[in-house]
Design a protein around this motif. Structure first.
Motif, PDB file in Angstrom:
ATOM      1  N   LEU A   1       0.804  -1.204  -0.060  1.00 26.91           N
ATOM      2  CA  LEU A   1       0.002  -0.034   0.018  1.00 26.91           C
ATOM      3  C   LEU A   1       1.077   1.209  -0.187  1.00 26.91           C
ATOM      4  O   LEU A   1       0.521   2.097   0.745  1.00 26.91           O
ATOM      5  N   GLY A   2       1.977   1.375  -0.609  1.00 28.77           N
ATOM      6  CA  GLY A   2       2.626   2.466  -0.937  1.00 28.77           C
ATOM      7  C   GLY A   2       3.847   2.789   0.167  1.00 28.77           C
ATOM      8  O   GLY A   2       4.477   3.660   0.058  1.00 28.77           O
ATOM      9  N   TYR A   3       3.974   1.724   1.028  1.00 28.01           N
ATOM     10  CA  TYR A   3       4.989   2.027   2.238  1.00 28.01           C
ATOM     11  C   TYR A   3       6.395   1.598   1.496  1.00 28.01           C
ATOM     12  O   TYR A   3       6.373   0.926   0.661  1.00 28.01           O
ATOM     13  N   VAL A   4       7.216   2.186   2.167  1.00 25.25           N
ATOM     14  CA  VAL A   4       8.747   2.015   1.731  1.00 25.25           C
ATOM     15  C   VAL A   4       9.434   1.893   3.047  1.00 25.25           C
ATOM     16  O   VAL A   4       9.011   2.254   4.283  1.00 25.25           O
ATOM     17  N   ILE A   5      10.656   0.807   2.859  1.00 25.57           N
ATOM     18  CA  ILE A   5      11.330   0.506   4.289  1.00 25.57           C
ATOM     19  C   ILE A   5      11.988   1.889   4.872  1.00 25.57           C
ATOM     20  O   ILE A   5      12.311   2.663   4.021  1.00 25.57           O
ATOM     21  N   CYS A   6      11.955   2.048   6.075  1.00 26.40           N
ATOM     22  CA  CYS A   6      12.743   2.968   7.072  1.00 26.40           C
ATOM     23  C   CYS A   6      13.646   2.637   7.724  1.00 26.40           C
ATOM     24  O   CYS A   6      13.438   1.414   8.341  1.00 26.40           O
ATOM     25  N   GLU A   7      14.316   3.334   8.294  1.00 31.05           N
ATOM     26  CA  GLU A   7      15.358   2.839   9.271  1.00 31.05           C
ATOM     27  C   GLU A   7      15.032   2.945  10.506  1.00 31.05           C
ATOM     28  O   GLU A   7      15.511   2.058  11.361  1.00 31.05           O
ATOM     29  N   THR A   8      14.377   3.869  11.087  1.00 31.84           N
ATOM     30  CA  THR A   8      13.831   3.901  12.551  1.00 31.84           C
ATOM     31  C   THR A   8      12.374   3.976  12.848  1.00 31.84           C
ATOM     32  O   THR A   8      11.572   4.287  12.102  1.00 31.84           O
ATOM     33  N   PRO A   9      11.999   3.684  14.038  1.00 26.43           N
ATOM     34  CA  PRO A   9      10.551   3.657  14.111  1.00 26.43           C
ATOM     35  C   PRO A   9      10.258   4.732  14.979  1.00 26.43           C
ATOM     36  O   PRO A   9       9.054   5.302  15.204  1.00 26.43           O
ATOM     37  N   ASP A  10      11.224   6.004  14.819  1.00 17.98           N
ATOM     38  CA  ASP A  10      11.015   7.197  15.502  1.00 17.98           C
ATOM     39  C   ASP A  10       9.943   7.893  14.507  1.00 17.98           C
ATOM     40  O   ASP A  10       9.844   7.934  13.369  1.00 17.98           O
ATOM     41  N   LEU A  11       9.107   8.753  15.256  1.00 23.32           N
ATOM     42  CA  LEU A  11       7.851   9.750  14.628  1.00 23.32           C
ATOM     43  C   LEU A  11       8.576  10.636  13.634  1.00 23.32           C
ATOM     44  O   LEU A  11       9.719  11.336  13.876  1.00 23.32           O
ATOM     45  N   GLU A  12       8.016  10.577  12.549  1.00 24.23           N
ATOM     46  CA  GLU A  12       8.722  11.439  11.478  1.00 24.23           C
ATOM     47  C   GLU A  12       7.198  12.395  10.962  1.00 24.23           C
ATOM     48  O   GLU A  12       6.256  11.682  10.664  1.00 24.23           O
TER      49      GLU A  12
ATOM     50  N   ASP B   1       3.998   2.031  23.942  1.00 22.27           N
ATOM     51  CA  ASP B   1       4.819   3.198  23.824  1.00 22.27           C
ATOM     52  C   ASP B   1       5.838   2.875  23.001  1.00 22.27           C
ATOM     53  O   ASP B   1       6.709   3.590  22.200  1.00 22.27           O
ATOM     54  N   THR B   2       6.349   1.428  23.042  1.00 22.34           N
ATOM     55  CA  THR B   2       7.511   1.093  22.248  1.00 22.34           C
ATOM     56  C   THR B   2       6.925  -0.266  21.584  1.00 22.34           C
ATOM     57  O   THR B   2       5.964  -0.904  21.892  1.00 22.34           O
ATOM     58  N   LEU B   3       7.711  -0.531  20.446  1.00 23.16           N
ATOM     59  CA  LEU B   3       7.550  -1.847  19.706  1.00 23.16           C
ATOM     60  C   LEU B   3       7.968  -2.870  20.420  1.00 23.16           C
ATOM     61  O   LEU B   3       7.449  -4.160  20.311  1.00 23.16           O
ATOM     62  N   GLU B   4       8.805  -2.695  21.495  1.00 23.28           N
ATOM     63  CA  GLU B   4       9.439  -4.163  22.129  1.00 23.28           C
ATOM     64  C   GLU B   4       8.323  -4.748  23.084  1.00 23.28           C
ATOM     65  O   GLU B   4       8.348  -5.826  23.583  1.00 23.28           O
ATOM     66  N   GLY B   5       7.328  -3.980  23.357  1.00 21.32           N
ATOM     67  CA  GLY B   5       6.101  -4.505  24.176  1.00 21.32           C
ATOM     68  C   GLY B   5       5.519  -5.569  23.826  1.00 21.32           C
ATOM     69  O   GLY B   5       4.970  -6.462  24.578  1.00 21.32           O
ATOM     70  N   LEU B   6       5.585  -5.764  22.453  1.00 20.59           N
ATOM     71  CA  LEU B   6       4.835  -6.905  21.948  1.00 20.59           C
ATOM     72  C   LEU B   6       5.943  -8.140  21.552  1.00 20.59           C
ATOM     73  O   LEU B   6       5.385  -9.082  20.928  1.00 20.59           O
ATOM     74  N   THR B   7       7.260  -8.054  21.423  1.00 24.73           N
ATOM     75  CA  THR B   7       8.062  -8.885  21.075  1.00 24.73           C
ATOM     76  C   THR B   7       8.054 -10.246  22.030  1.00 24.73           C
ATOM     77  O   THR B   7       7.690 -10.225  23.067  1.00 24.73           O
ATOM     78  N   GLY B   8       8.436 -11.293  21.451  1.00 24.74           N
ATOM     79  CA  GLY B   8       8.349 -12.606  22.189  1.00 24.74           C
ATOM     80  C   GLY B   8       8.029 -13.899  21.559  1.00 24.74           C
ATOM     81  O   GLY B   8       7.822 -13.722  20.406  1.00 24.74           O
ATOM     82  N   GLU B   9       7.422 -14.752  22.371  1.00 17.87           N
ATOM     83  CA  GLU B   9       7.014 -16.210  21.899  1.00 17.87           C
ATOM     84  C   GLU B   9       5.768 -15.667  20.917  1.00 17.87           C
ATOM     85  O   GLU B   9       5.703 -16.987  19.810  1.00 17.87           O
ATOM     86  N   ARG B  10       4.798 -14.864  21.013  1.00 17.58           N
ATOM     87  CA  ARG B  10       3.549 -14.945  20.219  1.00 17.58           C
ATOM     88  C   ARG B  10       3.880 -14.222  18.986  1.00 17.58           C
ATOM     89  O   ARG B  10       3.401 -14.747  17.986  1.00 17.58           O
ATOM     90  N   TYR B  11       4.496 -13.277  18.926  1.00 18.97           N
ATOM     91  CA  TYR B  11       4.658 -12.358  17.861  1.00 18.97           C
ATOM     92  C   TYR B  11       6.216 -12.277  17.285  1.00 18.97           C
ATOM     93  O   TYR B  11       6.416 -11.820  16.200  1.00 18.97           O
ATOM     94  N   GLY B  12       7.127 -12.690  17.795  1.00 21.67           N
ATOM     95  CA  GLY B  12       8.274 -12.774  17.382  1.00 21.67           C
ATOM     96  C   GLY B  12       9.177 -11.417  17.641  1.00 21.67           C
ATOM     97  O   GLY B  12       8.786 -10.805  18.700  1.00 21.67           O
ATOM     98  N   GLN B  13       9.884 -10.860  16.614  1.00 19.66           N
ATOM     99  CA  GLN B  13      10.603  -9.657  16.684  1.00 19.66           C
ATOM    100  C   GLN B  13      10.077  -8.631  15.515  1.00 19.66           C
ATOM    101  O   GLN B  13       9.453  -9.189  14.527  1.00 19.66           O
ATOM    102  N   VAL B  14      10.365  -7.427  15.775  1.00 19.56           N
ATOM    103  CA  VAL B  14      10.184  -6.399  14.669  1.00 19.56           C
ATOM    104  C   VAL B  14      11.055  -6.867  13.530  1.00 19.56           C
ATOM    105  O   VAL B  14      12.122  -6.759  13.726  1.00 19.56           O
ATOM    106  N   ALA B  15      10.779  -7.093  12.327  1.00 21.02           N
ATOM    107  CA  ALA B  15      11.388  -7.460  11.397  1.00 21.02           C
ATOM    108  C   ALA B  15      11.913  -6.197  10.172  1.00 21.02           C
ATOM    109  O   ALA B  15      12.845  -6.201   9.769  1.00 21.02           O
ATOM    110  N   GLN B  16      10.636  -5.367  10.254  1.00 16.71           N
ATOM    111  CA  GLN B  16      10.920  -4.418   9.312  1.00 16.71           C
ATOM    112  C   GLN B  16       9.966  -3.199   9.647  1.00 16.71           C
ATOM    113  O   GLN B  16       8.815  -3.236  10.375  1.00 16.71           O
ATOM    114  N   VAL B  17      10.248  -1.869   9.596  1.00 24.02           N
ATOM    115  CA  VAL B  17       9.608  -0.699   9.882  1.00 24.02           C
ATOM    116  C   VAL B  17       9.453  -0.127   8.565  1.00 24.02           C
ATOM    117  O   VAL B  17      10.533  -0.063   7.607  1.00 24.02           O
TER     118      VAL B  17
END
Length: 88
Positions: free
Chosen positions: A8-19, A59-75
């Motif tokens: 849907l028009g998204y491109v890869i970016c380097e950080t999850p910081d607000l832009e 507040d952060t993406l790390e809150g959902l990481t773990g056995e159920r969802y895994g890790q953030v692979a791409q922003v």
């Protein structure tokens, strides 16, 4: 880590910081399979849908990481208001 297609028009970016003027999504993966997508809100927090009825803010993406969802692979990001197939 596999590269995911740009939805849907998204491109890869380097950080999850607000832009300013961009909407971001974070794609979680577990065992090389996508498991979850979180979307960044205008205030910089993230929102996720957990099940049919549960929408949460985190507040952060790390809150959902773990056995159920895994890790953030791409922003990824896209300009606010841009949509694939949007007529002008």
């Amino acid at each position: 880590m596999p590269t995911l297609p740009a939805p849907l028009g998204y491109v890869i970016c380097e950080t999850p910081d607000l832009e300013e003027n961009y909407q971001k999504i974070a794609i979680y993966m577990l065992n090389d399979q996508p498991t979850h997508v979180a979307r960044q809100l205008l205030n910089g927090k993230w929102t996720s849908k957990l099940g049919q009825d549960e929408d949460i803010e985190h507040d952060t993406l790390e809150g959902l990481t773990g056995e159920r969802y895994g890790q953030v692979a791409q922003v990824m990001k896209r300009k606010v208001g841009s949509r694939v197939g949007k007529s002008t």
